[in-house]
Motif scaffolding. Structure first.
Motif, PDB file in Angstrom:
ATOM      1  N   UNK A   1      -0.996  13.623   2.857  1.00  0.00           N
ATOM      2  CA  UNK A   1      -2.043  13.354   1.876  1.00  0.00           C
ATOM      3  C   UNK A   1      -1.937  14.334   0.718  1.00  0.00           C
ATOM      4  N   UNK A   2      -2.305  13.883  -0.470  1.00  0.00           N
ATOM      5  CA  UNK A   2      -2.302  14.742  -1.648  1.00  0.00           C
ATOM      6  C   UNK A   2      -3.740  15.061  -2.047  1.00  0.00           C
ATOM      7  N   UNK A   3      -3.935  16.226  -2.650  1.00  0.00           N
ATOM      8  CA  UNK A   3      -5.279  16.608  -3.063  1.00  0.00           C
ATOM      9  C   UNK A   3      -6.171  16.854  -1.870  1.00  0.00           C
ATOM     10  N   UNK A   4      -7.405  16.378  -1.947  1.00  0.00           N
ATOM     11  CA  UNK A   4      -8.355  16.568  -0.851  1.00  0.00           C
ATOM     12  C   UNK A   4      -8.021  15.620   0.293  1.00  0.00           C
ATOM     13  N   UNK A   5      -7.733  16.207   1.452  1.00  0.00           N
ATOM     14  CA  UNK A   5      -7.376  15.411   2.629  1.00  0.00           C
ATOM     15  C   UNK A   5      -8.635  14.791   3.243  1.00  0.00           C
ATOM     16  N   UNK A   6      -8.671  13.477   3.336  1.00  0.00           N
ATOM     17  CA  UNK A   6      -9.830  12.790   3.908  1.00  0.00           C
ATOM     18  C   UNK A   6      -9.833  12.821   5.430  1.00  0.00           C
ATOM     19  N   UNK A   7      -8.678  13.161   6.021  1.00  0.00           N
ATOM     20  CA  UNK A   7      -8.549  13.133   7.475  1.00  0.00           C
ATOM     21  C   UNK A   7      -8.117  11.781   8.004  1.00  0.00           C
ATOM     22  N   UNK A   8      -8.099  10.785   7.128  1.00  0.00           N
ATOM     23  CA  UNK A   8      -7.674   9.441   7.538  1.00  0.00           C
ATOM     24  C   UNK A   8      -6.160   9.320   7.423  1.00  0.00           C
ATOM     25  N   UNK A   9      -5.605   8.389   8.171  1.00  0.00           N
ATOM     26  CA  UNK A   9      -4.173   8.112   8.120  1.00  0.00           C
ATOM     27  C   UNK A   9      -3.959   6.610   8.251  1.00  0.00           C
ATOM     28  N   UNK A  10      -2.840   6.132   7.706  1.00  0.00           N
ATOM     29  CA  UNK A  10      -2.521   4.708   7.815  1.00  0.00           C
ATOM     30  C   UNK A  10      -1.046   4.531   8.128  1.00  0.00           C
ATOM     31  N   UNK A  11      -0.773   3.640   9.076  1.00  0.00           N
ATOM     32  CA  UNK A  11       0.583   3.226   9.421  1.00  0.00           C
ATOM     33  C   UNK A  11       0.906   1.989   8.606  1.00  0.00           C
ATOM     34  N   UNK A  12       2.023   2.020   7.874  1.00  0.00           N
ATOM     35  CA  UNK A  12       2.401   0.924   6.978  1.00  0.00           C
ATOM     36  C   UNK A  12       3.500   0.091   7.617  1.00  0.00           C
ATOM     37  N   UNK A  13       3.275  -1.241   7.645  1.00  0.00           N
ATOM     38  CA  UNK A  13       4.209  -2.183   8.254  1.00  0.00           C
ATOM     39  C   UNK A  13       4.779  -3.091   7.169  1.00  0.00           C
ATOM     40  N   UNK A  14       5.988  -2.811   6.680  1.00  0.00           N
ATOM     41  CA  UNK A  14       6.576  -3.645   5.626  1.00  0.00           C
ATOM     42  C   UNK A  14       6.860  -5.059   6.124  1.00  0.00           C
ATOM     43  N   UNK A  15       6.880  -6.008   5.182  1.00  0.00           N
ATOM     44  CA  UNK A  15       7.227  -7.373   5.514  1.00  0.00           C
ATOM     45  C   UNK A  15       8.716  -7.621   5.394  1.00  0.00           C
ATOM     46  N   UNK A  16       9.094  -8.885   5.605  1.00  0.00           N
ATOM     47  CA  UNK A  16      10.495  -9.277   5.549  1.00  0.00           C
ATOM     48  C   UNK A  16      10.837 -10.372   6.534  1.00  0.00           C
ATOM     49  N   UNK A  17       9.829 -11.100   7.009  1.00  0.00           N
ATOM     50  CA  UNK A  17      10.074 -12.225   7.892  1.00  0.00           C
ATOM     51  C   UNK A  17      10.664 -11.863   9.229  1.00  0.00           C
ATOM     52  N   UNK A  18      10.500 -10.618   9.677  1.00  0.00           N
ATOM     53  CA  UNK A  18      11.142 -10.101  10.888  1.00  0.00           C
ATOM     54  C   UNK A  18      12.661 -10.202  10.772  1.00  0.00           C
ATOM     55  N   UNK A  19      13.148 -10.240   9.544  1.00  0.00           N
ATOM     56  CA  UNK A  19      14.581 -10.361   9.286  1.00  0.00           C
ATOM     57  C   UNK A  19      15.116  -9.097   8.610  1.00  0.00           C
ATOM     58  N   UNK A  20      14.367  -8.629   7.617  1.00  0.00           N
ATOM     59  CA  UNK A  20      14.704  -7.438   6.840  1.00  0.00           C
ATOM     60  C   UNK A  20      13.404  -6.693   6.591  1.00  0.00           C
ATOM     61  N   UNK A  21      13.477  -5.541   5.938  1.00  0.00           N
ATOM     62  CA  UNK A  21      12.280  -4.762   5.621  1.00  0.00           C
ATOM     63  C   UNK A  21      12.236  -4.469   4.131  1.00  0.00           C
ATOM     64  N   UNK A  22      11.139  -4.876   3.475  1.00  0.00           N
ATOM     65  CA  UNK A  22      10.920  -4.544   2.064  1.00  0.00           C
ATOM     66  C   UNK A  22      10.372  -3.121   2.015  1.00  0.00           C
ATOM     67  N   UNK A  23      11.259  -2.169   2.165  1.00  0.00           N
ATOM     68  CA  UNK A  23      10.871  -0.798   2.496  1.00  0.00           C
ATOM     69  C   UNK A  23      10.166  -0.054   1.374  1.00  0.00           C
ATOM     70  N   UNK A  24      10.385  -0.455   0.122  1.00  0.00           N
ATOM     71  CA  UNK A  24       9.666   0.219  -0.969  1.00  0.00           C
ATOM     72  C   UNK A  24       8.454  -0.596  -1.420  1.00  0.00           C
ATOM     73  N   UNK A  25       8.658  -1.862  -1.737  1.00  0.00           N
ATOM     74  CA  UNK A  25       7.565  -2.732  -2.200  1.00  0.00           C
ATOM     75  C   UNK A  25       6.383  -2.727  -1.245  1.00  0.00           C
TER      76      UNK A  25
END
Length: 324
Positions: free
Chosen positions: A94-118
């Motif tokens: 986290x940047x700045x004031x840490x809220x204490x929250x966290x998120x796991x990000x799951x990229x899409x791609x049809x279970x074929x590839x991963x759109x790792x940046x978008x």
């Protein structure tokens, strides 16, 4: 973007029935790098599974690689990762004031590839700026979830739910490291897009681990405390509004936020509607926002469409449920 470019992008990104080669779901990448994708310098990348642990292999194997898909979103290219057999999670503080929250990000791609940046690192750019620790999951592909197999022109399920296994494992590892990461283990959410949106539904509704426990981390809670599903796929079964039988809503599931564009040419708007209705009927707190225009795979990139401001609504929602 021309019609030809748009159709090429759909094939490269998220269209389940795209005409890709064999079971692999591979396609030529621009500026292809024949090596594993790595996060930016200074970002820790953590293997999900012990190196000596045998895990299920995706539908096609070979050296991991990455490169650019054909077409662009908001005049920017999309980095795609292929042939992931040893999954990882990359942790962005986290940047700045840490809220204490966290998120796991799951990229899409049809279970074929991963759109790792978008649908991965750029989501973390948004979240970390709001004081939320962010973790991008590089899960196993291809064929790690319900996917379209070209050799039979049919939908197939993997023998093991590899994508779900990777998501659950990443969730417990984040909670195991809560103290060192400065996060509250009771404020760990998940956000996913397209196929990653289906993964949001899976990790939110499953009440048991999808794999045999490996270590003490697997004793921790493997379900998210809150969830965001962006233009989710693989949920709706027509006709009407019917949820796929593989997803069984748990009334104790996490509060959920859903966003999609009505002109989405890849995942029908009924994907979101079906999931919303199922959650609402089960008594799970849910909020949904639908926009007339925006297409598919918009992520958090800025465009002239009103949907580009969906993150503001998501931030307000996270405040209202007490996560930030």
């Amino acid at each position: 973007m021309s019609k030809g470019q748009w159709m090429g992008l759909l094939a490269a990104l998220l269209l389940p029935a795209a005409a890709w080669a064999g079971t692999s779901g591979l396609e030529p990448l621009r500026d292809q790098q024949n090596k594993p994708w790595q996060p930016p310098a200074g970002i820790e990348q953590v293997p999900l599974w012990p190196a000596d642990l045998r895990i299920a292999a995706p539908a096609a194997t070979g050296p991991e690689r990455f490169g650019f898909a054909n077409g662009k979103i908001a005049d920017r290219p999309i980095t795609m990762v292929e042939l992931v057999s040893r999954p990882t999670v990359s942790i962005f503080p986290a940047k700045g004031k840490n809220t204490g929250a966290a998120m796991l990000v799951l990229p899409g791609g049809g279970y074929r590839v991963l759109a790792i940046d978008l649908e991965g690192t750029e989501i973390c750019d948004w979240l970390t700026a709001k004081g939320i620790t962010c973790a991008v999951l590089k899960y196993r592909v291809p064929g790690s979830g319900p996917y379209w197999a070209d050799e039979c022109n049919c939908r197939r399920e993997p023998k093991e739910p590899m994508a779900l296994q990777d998501a659950q494992r990443a969730m417990v590892l984040l909670r195991q490291r809560a103290s060192s990461l400065g996060i509250d283990p009771h404020k760990v959410g998940v956000v996913g897009f397209s196929a990653g949106g289906r993964m949001v539904a899976d990790i939110s509704t499953h009440t048991r681990l999808a794999y045999k426990p490996v270590d003490d981390a697997d004793k921790l809670n493997f379900r998210p405390d809150f969830a965001i599903a962006g233009y989710p796929g693989h949920l709706w079964v027509g006709p009407g509004i019917k949820l796929t039988h593989e997803v069984r809503i748990d009334p104790k599931g996490p509060p959920t936020f859903i966003v999609q564009a009505e002109d989405d040419a890849t995942d029908d708007i009924r994907e979101s509607l079906t999931y919303y209705v199922a959650l609402q009927q089960a008594g799970v707190p849910v909020e949904m926002h639908l926009y007339a225009k925006g297409g598919h795979a918009f992520g958090v990139r800025q465009t002239a469409n009103p949907i580009t401001r969906w993150t503001e609504l998501a931030e307000t929602w996270m405040h209202t449920i007490g996560m930030i």
